[in-house]
Design an enzyme around this catalytic site. Structure first.
Site, PDB file in Angstrom:
ATOM      1  N   GLY A  67      20.479 -28.180  36.067  1.00 18.11           N
ATOM      2  CA  GLY A  67      21.325 -27.608  37.109  1.00 18.11           C
ATOM      3  C   GLY A  67      21.531 -28.605  38.242  1.00 18.11           C
ATOM      4  CG  ASP A  86      20.848 -19.289  38.311  1.00 13.91           C
ATOM      5  OD1 ASP A  86      20.353 -18.281  37.802  1.00 13.91           O
ATOM      6  OD2 ASP A  86      20.166 -20.182  38.860  1.00 13.91           O
ATOM      7  NE  ARG A 129       9.849   5.962  38.560  1.00 13.87           N
ATOM      8  CZ  ARG A 129       9.567   6.944  39.435  1.00 13.87           C
ATOM      9  NH1 ARG A 129      10.039   6.883  40.675  1.00 13.87           N
ATOM     10  NH2 ARG A 129       8.829   7.965  39.059  1.00 13.87           N
TER      11      ARG A 129
HETATM   12  O1  F6P Z   1      17.911 -21.220  38.121  1.00 16.64           O
HETATM   13  C1  F6P Z   1      17.406 -20.397  37.126  1.00 16.64           C
HETATM   14  C2  F6P Z   1      16.439 -19.385  37.689  1.00 16.64           C
HETATM   15  O2  F6P Z   1      15.974 -18.575  36.630  1.00 16.64           O
HETATM   16  C3  F6P Z   1      17.007 -18.542  38.822  1.00 16.64           C
HETATM   17  O3  F6P Z   1      17.853 -17.518  38.380  1.00 16.64           O
HETATM   18  C4  F6P Z   1      15.737 -18.061  39.483  1.00 16.64           C
HETATM   19  O4  F6P Z   1      15.978 -17.744  40.837  1.00 16.64           O
HETATM   20  C5  F6P Z   1      14.846 -19.267  39.367  1.00 16.64           C
HETATM   21  O5  F6P Z   1      15.332 -20.040  38.284  1.00 16.64           O
HETATM   22  C6  F6P Z   1      13.395 -18.964  39.104  1.00 16.64           C
HETATM   23  O6  F6P Z   1      12.692 -20.165  39.150  1.00 16.64           O
HETATM   24  P1  F6P Z   1      11.231 -20.379  38.585  1.00 16.64           P
HETATM   25  O7  F6P Z   1      11.347 -20.614  37.104  1.00 16.64           O
HETATM   26  O8  F6P Z   1      10.746 -21.587  39.296  1.00 16.64           O
HETATM   27  O9  F6P Z   1      10.435 -19.156  38.901  1.00 16.64           O
END
Ligand code: F6P
Length: 378
Positions: free
Chosen positions: A115, A140, A281
């Protein structure tokens, strides 16, 4: 002439990474080029840890496999690496060591599958003379200048299936079911899964929400005899009078996205229970949406991306990111992709202000959602 190349998979994993690896390896082999893979992203590059990839042995049977066979790292910023020296935390630029490793191994090009954080490091390596080609990966879908990143379609499919399942339990219990999905500061996963999964409300980072408007939507449904509601909340969503909910702040060194979002779904569920009287929930979809087998769409997209990346290398078109725009493969310079992120390294490493691709209010997705009655919290 490109003779020897290496792949780096870096950042959070995404379905389709192995399919890209497979496509690069196959295209390389078909053109007499040797292909290698660094182990665990930029960490492998720093530690000079790489393996030969071969479509007859270790790079075989990859198309449907989730994750990445060469591993990944989302905490190694080699341009500002967090180290310990004499009991003190210090940050060091270790990029020269990486460049020396690439030269010593004789790699003519490295492919950076990642990314915006990963591409920023790729751009910085390219400025120091390394031949780099980026491939836009992330569930994302927030990488600038490309319509779609690989992994995104799978994440939307998983979220949509989750919504189907939440529907039946919501209807049986007369409950509000909130599904919190990932996406960082962009609401693509939330909005597309809300449309695909028939949600009643979608709350996305691009549109700060008014919880009273959401409650009105739920009450309107109750008045129509629909005693349940399905709400999708993006992890980066925020109320008009509040801020995003941060789950954790990492300290990985400058230039990385150090903020982890999460928790807004629970807040929305609590607020709606109070405002509507319906039991609520919250389900946090979490890492399920980026694990496991890629959809057919992602397998094809990943294969196209991998083949195009290798083609660009053979044509000597280095320091570009492969893109997919308006149905066509193309490329754009890494400089343009990460250009507006330059300030990030100086601050907390937060990408909230970066040039990530976001849904705009006049986007056809927004119009589609609104026209079928999905409430966007406004
Ligand atoms: O960028 C991908 C992603 O899964 C996001 O959607 C999320 O906010 C983040 O990475 C989570 O990161 P990590 O794997 O460091 O918990």
């Amino acid at each position: 002439m490109v003779k020897k190349v290496a792949i780096i998979t870096n950042g959070g994993d995404a379905p389709g990474l192995n399919a890209v690896i497979r496509a690069i390896v196959k295209t390389a082999e078909n053109n007499g080029i040797e292909c290698y893979g660094y182990i665990e992203g930029y960490r492998g590059l720093l530690e000079n840890n790489y393996i030969k990839l071969d479509s007859r042995t270790n790079a075989s049977g990859l198309l449907h496999r989730g994750g990445t066979i060469i591993g990944t790292s989302n905490s190694t910023n080699v341009f500002n690496l967090k180290c310990e020296e004499n009991g003190q935390v210090v940050y060091k630029d270790m990029s020269q060591k990486c460049i020396d490793n690439i030269k010593e191994a004789g790699f003519d090009c490295i492919f950076t599958l990642g990314g915006d954080g990963t591409q920023k490091s790729g751009r910085d390596f390219s400025l120091r003379g390394v031949n780099v080609i980026g491939v836009p990966k992330t569930i994302d879908n927030d990488v600038a200048h490309t319509d779609i990143t690989f992994g995104y379609n799978t994440a939307v499919s998983v979220a949509t299936e989750a919504l189907d399942r939440l529907h039946t339990t919501a209807a049986s219990h007369h409950r509000i079911m909130v599904l919190e999905v990932m996406g960082r500061y962009a609401g693509w996963i939330a909005l597309e899964s809300a449309i695909g999964g028939g949600a009643d409300v979608a709350l996305i980072p691009e549109i700060p929400y008014d919880i009273n408007k959401v409650a009105d939507k739920v009450k309107e449904r109750i008045s129509e005899g629909k005693l349940f509601s399905i709400i999708v909340v993006s992890e980066g969503a925020k109320p008009i009078d509040g801020d995003i909910v941060i789950k954790r702040q990492l300290d990985n060194g400058k230039g990385l996205d150090n903020i982890r979002l999460g928790g807004i779904g629970e807040r929305v569920a609590e607020d709606l229970e109070r405002l509507t009287g319906l039991v609520s929930r919250c389900t946090v979809l979490g890492y399920v949406q980026r694990g496991g087998t890629p959809t057919a769409y992602d397998r094809v997209l990943s294969t196209k991306y991998g083949v195009k990346a290798m083609e660009l290398a053979m044509e000597g078109k280095f320091n570009n990111l492969v893109t997919y725009k308006e149905g066509k493969l193309g490329y754009i310079s890494l400089e343009e992709v990460v250009g507006e992120n330059k300030e990030i390294g100086a601050a907390s490493g937060n990408t909230a202000k970066s040039n990530i691709r976001k849904i705009s209010m006049d986007d056809e997705l927004v119009k589609t959602a609104r026209n079928i009655g999905i409430n966007l919290g406004i």
